[in-house]
Design a protein around this motif. Structure first.
Motif, PDB file in Angstrom:
ATOM      1  N   VAL A 105     -15.108  -8.832  20.948  1.00  0.00           N
ATOM      2  CA  VAL A 105     -15.768  -7.546  20.686  1.00  0.00           C
ATOM      3  C   VAL A 105     -15.222  -6.444  21.595  1.00  0.00           C
ATOM      4  N   LEU A 106     -15.400  -6.575  22.913  1.00  0.00           N
ATOM      5  CA  LEU A 106     -15.093  -5.462  23.812  1.00  0.00           C
ATOM      6  C   LEU A 106     -13.612  -5.081  23.875  1.00  0.00           C
ATOM      7  N   ILE A 107     -12.740  -6.038  24.090  1.00  0.00           N
ATOM      8  CA  ILE A 107     -11.318  -5.698  24.212  1.00  0.00           C
ATOM      9  C   ILE A 107     -10.777  -5.121  22.902  1.00  0.00           C
ATOM     10  N   PRO A 108     -11.045  -5.739  21.728  1.00  0.00           N
ATOM     11  CA  PRO A 108     -10.590  -5.090  20.490  1.00  0.00           C
ATOM     12  C   PRO A 108     -11.207  -3.701  20.288  1.00  0.00           C
ATOM     13  N   LEU A 109     -12.464  -3.516  20.693  1.00  0.00           N
ATOM     14  CA  LEU A 109     -13.099  -2.207  20.551  1.00  0.00           C
ATOM     15  C   LEU A 109     -12.415  -1.172  21.441  1.00  0.00           C
ATOM     16  N   ILE A 110     -12.080  -1.554  22.658  1.00  0.00           N
ATOM     17  CA  ILE A 110     -11.357  -0.641  23.553  1.00  0.00           C
ATOM     18  C   ILE A 110      -9.993  -0.294  22.960  1.00  0.00           C
ATOM     19  N   ILE A 111      -9.291  -1.285  22.448  1.00  0.00           N
ATOM     20  CA  ILE A 111      -7.989  -1.039  21.826  1.00  0.00           C
ATOM     21  C   ILE A 111      -8.146  -0.096  20.640  1.00  0.00           C
ATOM     22  N   TYR A 112      -9.183  -0.312  19.825  1.00  0.00           N
ATOM     23  CA  TYR A 112      -9.435   0.541  18.666  1.00  0.00           C
ATOM     24  C   TYR A 112      -9.696   1.983  19.097  1.00  0.00           C
ATOM     25  N   VAL A 113     -10.554   2.174  20.098  1.00  0.00           N
ATOM     26  CA  VAL A 113     -10.875   3.526  20.556  1.00  0.00           C
ATOM     27  C   VAL A 113      -9.621   4.221  21.075  1.00  0.00           C
ATOM     28  N   LEU A 114      -8.817   3.513  21.856  1.00  0.00           N
ATOM     29  CA  LEU A 114      -7.581   4.110  22.372  1.00  0.00           C
ATOM     30  C   LEU A 114      -6.601   4.434  21.249  1.00  0.00           C
ATOM     31  N   LEU A 115      -6.526   3.571  20.241  1.00  0.00           N
ATOM     32  CA  LEU A 115      -5.651   3.825  19.094  1.00  0.00           C
ATOM     33  C   LEU A 115      -6.120   5.052  18.321  1.00  0.00           C
ATOM     34  N   VAL A 116      -7.422   5.158  18.086  1.00  0.00           N
ATOM     35  CA  VAL A 116      -7.967   6.316  17.379  1.00  0.00           C
ATOM     36  C   VAL A 116      -7.701   7.601  18.168  1.00  0.00           C
ATOM     37  N   LYS A 117      -7.881   7.552  19.487  1.00  0.00           N
ATOM     38  CA  LYS A 117      -7.599   8.727  20.313  1.00  0.00           C
ATOM     39  C   LYS A 117      -6.123   9.103  20.234  1.00  0.00           C
ATOM     40  N   SER A 118      -5.266   8.107  20.272  1.00  0.00           N
ATOM     41  CA  SER A 118      -3.827   8.354  20.190  1.00  0.00           C
ATOM     42  C   SER A 118      -3.452   8.985  18.848  1.00  0.00           C
ATOM     43  N   ILE A 119      -4.006   8.469  17.779  1.00  0.00           N
ATOM     44  CA  ILE A 119      -3.716   9.022  16.450  1.00  0.00           C
ATOM     45  C   ILE A 119      -4.271  10.443  16.347  1.00  0.00           C
ATOM     46  N   GLY A 120      -5.464  10.655  16.889  1.00  0.00           N
ATOM     47  CA  GLY A 120      -6.040  12.007  16.897  1.00  0.00           C
ATOM     48  C   GLY A 120      -5.155  12.990  17.639  1.00  0.00           C
ATOM     49  N   MET A 121      -4.611  12.565  18.775  1.00  0.00           N
ATOM     50  CA  MET A 121      -3.692  13.428  19.528  1.00  0.00           C
ATOM     51  C   MET A 121      -2.430  13.712  18.725  1.00  0.00           C
ATOM     52  N   GLN A 122      -1.947  12.699  18.020  1.00  0.00           N
ATOM     53  CA  GLN A 122      -0.750  12.892  17.199  1.00  0.00           C
ATOM     54  C   GLN A 122      -1.018  13.902  16.087  1.00  0.00           C
ATOM     55  N   PHE A 123      -2.203  13.847  15.467  1.00  0.00           N
ATOM     56  CA  PHE A 123      -2.571  14.832  14.451  1.00  0.00           C
ATOM     57  C   PHE A 123      -2.606  16.238  15.056  1.00  0.00           C
ATOM     58  N   GLU A 124      -3.152  16.354  16.266  1.00  0.00           N
ATOM     59  CA  GLU A 124      -3.201  17.650  16.938  1.00  0.00           C
ATOM     60  C   GLU A 124      -1.800  18.175  17.250  1.00  0.00           C
ATOM     61  N   ILE A 125      -0.928  17.293  17.706  1.00  0.00           N
ATOM     62  CA  ILE A 125       0.466  17.697  18.000  1.00  0.00           C
ATOM     63  C   ILE A 125       1.134  18.202  16.727  1.00  0.00           C
ATOM     64  N   ARG A 126       0.974  17.483  15.627  1.00  0.00           N
ATOM     65  CA  ARG A 126       1.567  17.920  14.348  1.00  0.00           C
ATOM     66  C   ARG A 126       1.013  19.268  13.928  1.00  0.00           C
ATOM     67  N   LYS A 127      -0.292  19.447  14.110  1.00  0.00           N
ATOM     68  CA  LYS A 127      -0.942  20.709  13.741  1.00  0.00           C
ATOM     69  C   LYS A 127      -0.369  21.854  14.565  1.00  0.00           C
ATOM     70  N   LEU A 128      -0.222  21.644  15.880  1.00  0.00           N
ATOM     71  CA  LEU A 128       0.329  22.679  16.758  1.00  0.00           C
ATOM     72  C   LEU A 128       1.779  22.998  16.412  1.00  0.00           C
ATOM     73  N   LYS A 129       2.556  21.980  16.055  1.00  0.00           N
ATOM     74  CA  LYS A 129       3.958  22.207  15.688  1.00  0.00           C
ATOM     75  C   LYS A 129       4.059  23.012  14.403  1.00  0.00           C
ATOM     76  N   LYS A 130       3.158  22.760  13.462  1.00  0.00           N
ATOM     77  CA  LYS A 130       3.165  23.509  12.202  1.00  0.00           C
ATOM     78  C   LYS A 130       2.815  24.975  12.437  1.00  0.00           C
ATOM     79  N   GLU A 131       1.904  25.227  13.383  1.00  0.00           N
ATOM     80  CA  GLU A 131       1.493  26.595  13.677  1.00  0.00           C
ATOM     81  C   GLU A 131       2.614  27.404  14.307  1.00  0.00           C
ATOM     82  N   ASN A 132       3.492  26.712  15.035  1.00  0.00           N
ATOM     83  CA  ASN A 132       4.611  27.413  15.699  1.00  0.00           C
ATOM     84  C   ASN A 132       5.732  27.493  14.757  1.00  0.00           C
TER      85      ASN A 132
END
Length: 132
Positions: A105-132
Motif C-alpha cells: 500500500v504505502l510504497i506504491p502509493l508514494i510512487i504513484y503520488v510522485l509520478l502524478v506530480k512529475s506528470i503534472g509538472m511536465q504538463f505545466e512545462i509544456r503549457k509554458l513552452k506553448k505560451e512562449n
C-alpha cells in the motif's frame, strides 16, 4: 478530463496487471499450492533448481545459491537493505500485516503520488513552452 483518466489508469493498471497475471498462472498451474496460516498459495514450496517457489521465500540462501545470477556481485550492497527491510517489518510485531501495509500500500502509493506530480509538472512545462 484526460488528466483524470490518465491518473486513474496509472493507479489501476498495475493492480489489474497483477491480478490478471495471477489468475492466468493459477489456471495454468498443476502443482499443489503451499499452505501457510490457513491460506493456500498458487506456487508450491518444493525446492526447484530452475524456478523460484515458496522455498525461496522461506530460505533466501537456497534461492541465492540456485537462482540468482546477475545480483551476485552486488550482495554486499543489497544484503544490508534486504535484511534491514525484513528486520524492520518483523519488528512491527506483525510481519504479514506490515508487509501489506508498507510494501503493497504505502510504497506504491508514494510512487504513484510522485509520478502524478512529475506528470503534472511536465504538463505545466509544456503549457509554458506553448505560451512562449
Amino acid at each position: 478530463m484526460q488528466k483524470r483518466l490518465l491518473y486513474a489508469a496509472l493507479l489501476l493498471l498495475p493492480f489489474l496487471t497483477m491480478l490478471l497475471t495471477n489468475e492466468i498462472v493459477k489456471r495454468n498451474t498443476t502443482e499443489k499450492g503451499y499452505s501457510s496460516h490457513g491460506v493456500t498459495t498458487i506456487n508450491s514450496a518444493k525446492a526447484y533448481k530452475d524456478k523460484c517457489s515458496w522455498m525461496c521465500h522461506n530460505n533466501t540462501n537456497y534461492c541465492r545459491a540456485n537462482h540468482v545470477k546477475y545480483a551476485k556481485p552486488y550482495f554486499a550492497e543489497i544484503d544490508p537493505i534486504y535484511y534491514g527491510i525484513i528486520r524492520a517489518l518483523k519488528a512491527t510485531g506483525n510481519y504479514g500485516l506490515a508487509n501489506i501495509v508498507f510494501l503493497v500500500v504505502l510504497i506504491p502509493l508514494i510512487i504513484y503520488v510522485l509520478l502524478v506530480k512529475s506528470i503534472g509538472m511536465q504538463f505545466e512545462i509544456r503549457k509554458l513552452k506553448k505560451e512562449n
